[in-house]
Design an enzyme around this catalytic site. Structure first.
Site, PDB file in Angstrom:
ATOM      1  N   HIS A  37     -29.364  -3.981 -17.412  1.00  0.00           N
ATOM      2  CA  HIS A  37     -28.932  -3.380 -18.675  1.00  0.00           C
ATOM      3  C   HIS A  37     -30.160  -2.942 -19.488  1.00  0.00           C
ATOM      4  O   HIS A  37     -30.156  -1.886 -20.111  1.00  0.00           O
ATOM      5  CB  HIS A  37     -28.152  -4.393 -19.531  1.00  0.00           C
ATOM      6  CG  HIS A  37     -26.900  -4.893 -18.888  1.00  0.00           C
ATOM      7  ND1 HIS A  37     -26.793  -6.168 -18.374  1.00  0.00           N
ATOM      8  CD2 HIS A  37     -25.708  -4.296 -18.676  1.00  0.00           C
ATOM      9  CE1 HIS A  37     -25.579  -6.341 -17.880  1.00  0.00           C
ATOM     10  NE2 HIS A  37     -24.901  -5.214 -18.039  1.00  0.00           N
ATOM     11  N   GLY A 149     -25.179   2.194 -14.840  1.00  0.00           N
ATOM     12  CA  GLY A 149     -25.966   1.857 -13.656  1.00  0.00           C
ATOM     13  C   GLY A 149     -25.318   2.387 -12.383  1.00  0.00           C
ATOM     14  O   GLY A 149     -24.094   2.373 -12.244  1.00  0.00           O
ATOM     15  N   SER A 188     -24.932  -9.956 -12.936  1.00  0.00           N
ATOM     16  CA  SER A 188     -24.669 -11.231 -13.624  1.00  0.00           C
ATOM     17  C   SER A 188     -24.026 -12.241 -12.676  1.00  0.00           C
ATOM     18  O   SER A 188     -23.992 -13.426 -12.948  1.00  0.00           O
ATOM     19  CB  SER A 188     -23.813 -11.008 -14.874  1.00  0.00           C
ATOM     20  OG  SER A 188     -22.957  -9.923 -14.703  1.00  0.00           O
TER      21      SER A 188
END
Ligand code: PAF
Length: 284
Positions: A37, A149, A188
């Site tokens: 990010h 992304g 994540s």
């Protein structure tokens, strides 16, 4: 960096910036930010006058079987990461701001074509949830560049199609996947890998690289033959359980008879209870 939590204040802030001639960059996220990010925020901050990060864990993109309540959240840390990466605004609305009449909502956006198959096969309502919330964010943000992304390549294809089909004044920018030194794409989900599964997971990038080499170095143009190369590379890692591998056209994710133009290799595999996705591109 200012933190905003209402739709009205966010819209007003971006409208006011544009009225002063400032360009806007939008970085939509669900929070729990990592360096992937960070790279999107830094790119937006380098290209635009005002960089706005949105942080909203969107209930619409979670199926009933997926646990929305355990999705990781840490606003304080996200504020620090977004600010350090160069964001000017962080829009972190409560659910009532995004869905004032509650969830589910009556109007949703579904994108035929790129939503089908791959991630869409195991999560049939997921991309409609993503497209709907991103359409809402685009409607609030207005004229801007929006940064996503390439790691979630199918999501990027869905959002590009949606922005084009619905005429949003938004230029969608795909940004390269950020990787750990051993090639594992940042996600994540990586924190949930056991040490053994974490050691095994870079096989995804190795397998994609083998597939890319088959195309770019050895001239392979048959999608099935490329998939066989990728599958064989994953099979060499006993802790990886392949879900799918595919060689597709980058724009609509369809499988051509012969590979040409912009090609994307997609992969998904389980490592214990953690399911990881990755992809690489080849231009012919
Ligand atoms: O990629 C994400 O974090 C989410 O799917 C997005 C694009 C922010 C929509 O909720």
């Amino acid at each position: 960096m200012r933190v905003i939590d209402t739709v009205a204040a966010f819209r007003k802030e971006l409208d006011a910036g544009r009225a002063r001639g400032r360009t806007v960059g939008l970085v939509p996220t669900m929070g729990y930010l990592h360096d992937g990010h960070g790279s999107l925020i830094r790119r937006a901050a380098g290209e635009r006058d005002v960089t706005a990060v949105t942080l909203f864990v969107n209930p619409l993109q979670f199926a009933a079987t997926e646990d929305l309540s355990t999705y990781p959240r840490d606003l304080e840390r996200d504020v620090a990461i977004a600010s350090a990466a160069g964001a000017d605004l962080l829009f972190a609305p409560p659910v009532e701001q995004m869905y004032p009449d509650g969830v589910p909502i009556r109007t949703t956006v579904s994108v035929a074509g790129p939503s089908a198959g791959y991630e869409g096969a195991s999560r049939p309502t997921h991309f409609a949830g993503v497209a709907t919330v991103v359409a809402k964010l685009f409607a609030v943000a207005g004229d801007c560049r929006a940064y996503f992304g390439e790691k979630d390549f199918q999501q990027l294809a869905v959002i590009r199609r949606m922005a084009r089909d619905l005429s949003f004044p938004v230029h969608v920018v795909g940004c390269p996947t950020v990787r750990e030194p051993d090639g594992l794409a940042m996600s994540s989900r990586n924190v949930h890998l056991s040490p053994a599964h974490r050691a095994a997971a870079p096989v995804l990038h190795r397998a994609l690289t083998a597939g890319r080499d088959a195309i770019a170095r050895h001239g392979e143009r048959d999608p099935a033959a490329v998939v066989a190369v990728v599958t064989a590379a994953v099979a060499a890692e006993p802790l990886a359980e392949l879900d799918y591998a595919a060689a597709v056209r980058a724009d609509d994710l369809s499988v051509p008879a012969t590979l040409s133009g912009e090609v994307r290799l997609l992969i998904a595999a389980r490592f214990g209870s953690v399911r990881l996705i990755d992809n690489v591109g080849v231009i012919l």
